[in-house]
Design a protein around this motif. Structure first.
Motif: not given
Length: 414
Positions: A20, A24, A27, A63, A67, A316-317, A321
């Motif tokens: 992305c 962040a 994403a 994380y 999220t 990936s995030q 991040d």
């Protein structure tokens, strides 16, 4: 710990991610564009070794709180990770993310095991050599977290500095009036990983390289390679005796611990033992034997995303991040004492003089090749160096080695 080429090859792609753009914000946008279920139901599985477990669990906790996604951190034996990861991914299984060395990358690419992971603008936040190490054929793979390389480890009580040339290095070592002027592990099978800085100082890197990284064209042959081979013999059994195949890793480390040499060529994995023995150590660049800069190999540790991950965007995030933060990279550093790949973390870690010394040497180091052809090199290379040190004709032995390696590379290409 690296004990020569065996662990150098151990310790040291299909799905497109583009990460992305490495940000962040992008994403987050992707996750909220009609993908609400992914943000609440998706889970990530991460393979780590025991040393990295605690730091990655902290990143996973942050994380999950940010999220709502769950992360399972699974401890694996680092010696088995590469083969297990490749096998499971080929069967459509395995983790979303695994820890690994950069020199696994060539095999991973060839087998379609890992997905590209472009850092985008964040690449500038990492050491240049770390980013380069996880780049293959111009494309980025992996989130780097640590750098390791060899250097001159100096007993500060026996020598006040390390000279820039090999001749001066030897003279200063002899002036210390101890058993060895310097120590370098070779062993009966040779150790081209440890000797590589001397080889590069003759202008004989193992492979040629271009703007996309290493090619599979050998560069260790020719006139410069023969000059290095002649240097090996001149300093071997029938010459000065400074290079000795009876000196393996354990013997070299024990001798240095006992104050029997002012210098040893080695890595950060040795330093703890020396400090426990009461030795005041300093870290310096490796002197040039051939007139050009002595460039040791640098190994980079990082995390890969599986090409079969069903949650590649989230993986990936998580890496860019949450693992790619100063706090996490410093936590990993404290667990393993390797220089962080993230510049901000490396700067803080460099308040330790030993870490700063290895980091300084790494600036002039080169990534160990990760191309599949590298696997054909080690056995011929080490045995040939050992044979030359023990008295074999340097030109004939070196040229035969190059021919044998080339034959193996040609087999790979078929």
């Amino acid at each position: 710990m690296r004990r020569g080429i065996v662990l150098a090859t151990v310790a040291t792609l299909g799905l497109g991610l583009a990460a992305c753009g490495g940000t962040a914000e992008k994403a987050a946008d992707k996750m909220t564009e009609g993908n609400e279920a992914a943000t609440t139901d998706a889970a990530l599985t991460v393979w780590v070794d025991d040393n990295r477990k605690e730091a990655i669990e902290e990143a996973a906790k942050a994380y999950e709180e940010a999220t709502g996604n769950k992360v399972a951190v699974v401890v694996k034996d680092i010696v088995k990770v590469k083969d297990d990861f490749q096998t499971q991914v080929s069967n459509g299984e395995g983790p979303d993310i695994t820890v690994g060395a950069h020199d696994w990358l060539g095999a991973f690419v060839a087998n379609g095991t890992v997905a590209p992971l472009e850092l985008g603008d964040k690449a500038a936040d990492y050491s240049e050599v770390a980013v380069k190490a996880f780049t293959y054929d111009g494309k980025g793979y992996g989130l780097p977290y640590a750098i390791e390389n060899i250097a001159v480890i100096r007993n500060a009580k026996l020598a006040d500095s390390t000279p820039a040339t090999f001749e001066e290095f030897v003279a200063k070592g002899k002036a210390a009036n101890v058993k060895y002027p310097f120590l370098v592990q070779l062993g009966e099978e040779g150790d081209p990983y440890t000797a590589y800085a001397f080889q590069t100082s003759f202008g004989a890197p193992v492979f040629e390289s271009n703007e996309n990284g290493y090619t599979d064209k050998l560069a260790l042959g020719g006139e410069n390679g023969v000059k290095f081979a002649e240097w090996l013999k001149a300093n071997g059994k029938t010459g000065t005796g400074l290079l000795d195949t009876s000196i393996n890793y354990d013997i070299a480390v024990e001798a240095f611990k006992n104050g029997e040499a002012p210098f040893i060529i080695g890595g950060p994995w040795m330093v703890g033992d020396f400090q426990k023995a009461g030795i005041e150590v300093a870290i310096d660049p490796i002197p040039s034997a051939g007139g050009q800069p002595a460039q040791p190999f640098v190994g980079v540790q990082g995390f890969y995303v599986s090409s079969k991950s069903k949650n590649a965007l989230l993986a990936s995030q998580f890496l860019t991040d949450f693992v790619g933060t100063k706090d996490v990279q410093l936590a990993i550093y404290k667990a393993g004492n390797r220089t962080p790949a993230l510049k901000a973390a490396a700067e803080e870690a460099s308040s330790d003089a030993v870490t700063a010394g290895f980091a300084k040497v790494a600036e002039g180091a080169v990534p160990m090749p990760s191309i599949p052809a590298m696997g054909t090199v080690w056995g011929f290379w080490g045995k040939t160096e050992a044979a030359i040190v023990n008295g074999e004709d340097p030109k004939a032995a070196w040229e035969k080695m190059v021919s044998d390696i080339q034959a193996e590379i040609d087999k790979l290409a078929k």
